[in-house]
Scaffold this motif. Structure first.
Motif, PDB file in Angstrom:
ATOM      1  N   GLU A  73      42.394  70.623  93.090  1.00  0.00           N
ATOM      2  CA  GLU A  73      43.012  69.922  91.977  1.00  0.00           C
ATOM      3  C   GLU A  73      43.126  70.795  90.742  1.00  0.00           C
ATOM      4  OE1 GLU A  73      40.486  68.747  93.749  1.00  0.00           O
ATOM      5  OE2 GLU A  73      41.213  66.914  94.662  1.00  0.00           O
ATOM      6  N   ILE A 128      47.607  69.524  88.173  1.00  0.00           N
ATOM      7  CA  ILE A 128      48.836  68.947  88.725  1.00  0.00           C
ATOM      8  C   ILE A 128      50.062  69.054  87.810  1.00  0.00           C
ATOM      9  CG2 ILE A 128      49.878  66.796  89.543  1.00  0.00           C
ATOM     10  CD1 ILE A 128      47.027  66.002  90.504  1.00  0.00           C
ATOM     11  N   ARG A 129      49.964  68.624  86.560  1.00  0.00           N
ATOM     12  CA  ARG A 129      51.136  68.640  85.685  1.00  0.00           C
ATOM     13  C   ARG A 129      51.607  70.060  85.411  1.00  0.00           C
ATOM     14  NH1 ARG A 129      52.069  63.583  82.251  1.00  0.00           N
ATOM     15  NH2 ARG A 129      54.173  64.034  82.865  1.00  0.00           N
ATOM     16  N   HIS A 132      53.951  71.130  88.201  1.00  0.00           N
ATOM     17  CA  HIS A 132      55.316  70.606  88.082  1.00  0.00           C
ATOM     18  C   HIS A 132      56.067  71.264  86.931  1.00  0.00           C
ATOM     19  CE1 HIS A 132      54.873  67.817  91.271  1.00  0.00           C
ATOM     20  NE2 HIS A 132      53.974  67.051  90.661  1.00  0.00           N
ATOM     21  N   ARG A 140      58.414  64.768  86.896  1.00  0.00           N
ATOM     22  CA  ARG A 140      57.700  64.192  88.050  1.00  0.00           C
ATOM     23  C   ARG A 140      56.314  63.761  87.588  1.00  0.00           C
ATOM     24  NH1 ARG A 140      58.255  67.753  93.313  1.00  0.00           N
ATOM     25  NH2 ARG A 140      57.280  65.878  94.120  1.00  0.00           N
ATOM     26  N   ASN A 141      56.054  62.468  87.662  1.00  0.00           N
ATOM     27  CA  ASN A 141      54.761  61.993  87.187  1.00  0.00           C
ATOM     28  C   ASN A 141      54.138  60.933  88.098  1.00  0.00           C
ATOM     29  OD1 ASN A 141      56.403  59.843  86.667  1.00  0.00           O
ATOM     30  ND2 ASN A 141      55.713  59.516  84.569  1.00  0.00           N
ATOM     31  N   CYS A 143      52.023  60.201  91.614  1.00  0.00           N
ATOM     32  CA  CYS A 143      51.177  60.812  92.641  1.00  0.00           C
ATOM     33  C   CYS A 143      50.874  59.764  93.701  1.00  0.00           C
ATOM     34  CB  CYS A 143      49.881  61.319  92.003  1.00  0.00           C
ATOM     35  SG  CYS A 143      48.798  62.154  93.158  1.00  0.00           S
ATOM     36  N   ILE A 145      48.812  58.369  96.698  1.00  0.00           N
ATOM     37  CA  ILE A 145      47.448  58.526  97.203  1.00  0.00           C
ATOM     38  C   ILE A 145      47.247  57.524  98.330  1.00  0.00           C
ATOM     39  CG2 ILE A 145      44.985  58.336  96.647  1.00  0.00           C
ATOM     40  CD1 ILE A 145      46.159  60.594  95.100  1.00  0.00           C
ATOM     41  N   ASN A 153      40.825  63.222  93.782  1.00  0.00           N
ATOM     42  CA  ASN A 153      42.284  63.282  93.795  1.00  0.00           C
ATOM     43  C   ASN A 153      42.930  62.244  92.879  1.00  0.00           C
ATOM     44  OD1 ASN A 153      42.444  65.450  95.597  1.00  0.00           O
ATOM     45  ND2 ASN A 153      42.110  64.075  97.323  1.00  0.00           N
ATOM     46  N   ALA A 157      44.713  63.010  89.032  1.00  0.00           N
ATOM     47  CA  ALA A 157      46.094  62.618  88.744  1.00  0.00           C
ATOM     48  C   ALA A 157      46.161  61.741  87.494  1.00  0.00           C
ATOM     49  CB  ALA A 157      46.688  61.889  89.946  1.00  0.00           C
ATOM     50  N   MET A 162      49.446  61.181  85.171  1.00  0.00           N
ATOM     51  CA  MET A 162      50.353  60.759  86.228  1.00  0.00           C
ATOM     52  C   MET A 162      50.092  59.310  86.610  1.00  0.00           C
ATOM     53  SD  MET A 162      50.497  64.144  88.609  1.00  0.00           S
ATOM     54  CE  MET A 162      52.163  63.847  89.164  1.00  0.00           C
ATOM     55  N   VAL A 164      49.473  56.759  89.520  1.00  0.00           N
ATOM     56  CA  VAL A 164      48.997  56.771  90.897  1.00  0.00           C
ATOM     57  C   VAL A 164      49.586  55.576  91.634  1.00  0.00           C
ATOM     58  CG1 VAL A 164      46.978  56.556  92.385  1.00  0.00           C
ATOM     59  CG2 VAL A 164      46.873  57.991  90.349  1.00  0.00           C
TER      60      VAL A 164
END
Length: 176
Positions: A73, A128-129, A132, A140-141, A143, A145, A153, A157, A162, A164
């Protein structure tokens, strides 16, 4: 360990990285047969290095220990040359970036007291961000799961801002 020690000496290796079980084998081999000449630093990561092993690496191998921790991550930590003995043998270091945020939270998302067990939440410039953004896809936001997921995880996010979305799984945890 014998083959690795031969290669370290022959090739002039000064830095090596191993996981704790291999570090233990290296310490045992060095204690029995002698340490390789030239090794200056040994990075140990991939799992927690217990204190007894951490304490034995320097004396047995004649090199400096660097403890390391990394997650898919994004969080990376390590000890540094200027760190004191206690920090090196008792921790996996400090975050790589001064912009990393590290929190240990309870199931409700509240911080836990120092020394208590909780869930590790992290975010930083390479999580993550950042991935992208680097690919020109900062919009893109979301995720996805699996409902069977656990651990850091979803937390990573959410901390990265983001949304989820939980995806259904079958009884074995496979995504439908």
């Amino acid at each position: 360990p014998e083959t690795a020690f031969e290669l370290i000496e022959r090739e002039g290796v000064t830095f090596a990285a191993v996981v704790p079980p291999l570090a233990r084998l290296w310490v045992e081999a060095a204690t029995a047969c002698g340490a390789p000449r030239g090794l200056r630093s040994l990075m140990v990561g991939g799992a927690r290095c217990d204190r007894a092993l951490a304490e034995s690496i320097g004396p047995a191998l004649g090199c400096r220990l660097i403890q390391s921790f990394g997650m898919a991550e994004g969080l990376l930590t390590h000890t540094r040359p200027e760190d004191g003995h206690e920090l090196v043998v008792g921790t996996q270091g400090r975050p790589l970036s001064p912009f990393d945020e590290v929190r240990v939270l309870d199931p409700a998302g509240a911080p836990v007291p120092a020394g208590e067990v909780g869930e590790l939440w992290t975010r930083g410039p390479y999580t993550i961000r950042g991935y992208h953004r680097a690919n020109g896809q900062s919009g893109r936001n979301v995720c996805l799961i699996p409902q069977s997921a656990h651990g850091t995880n979803p937390a990573s996010a959410v901390m990265a801002g983001m949304k989820v979305v939980v995806v259904a799984t079958d009884r074995d945890g496979n995504v439908d």
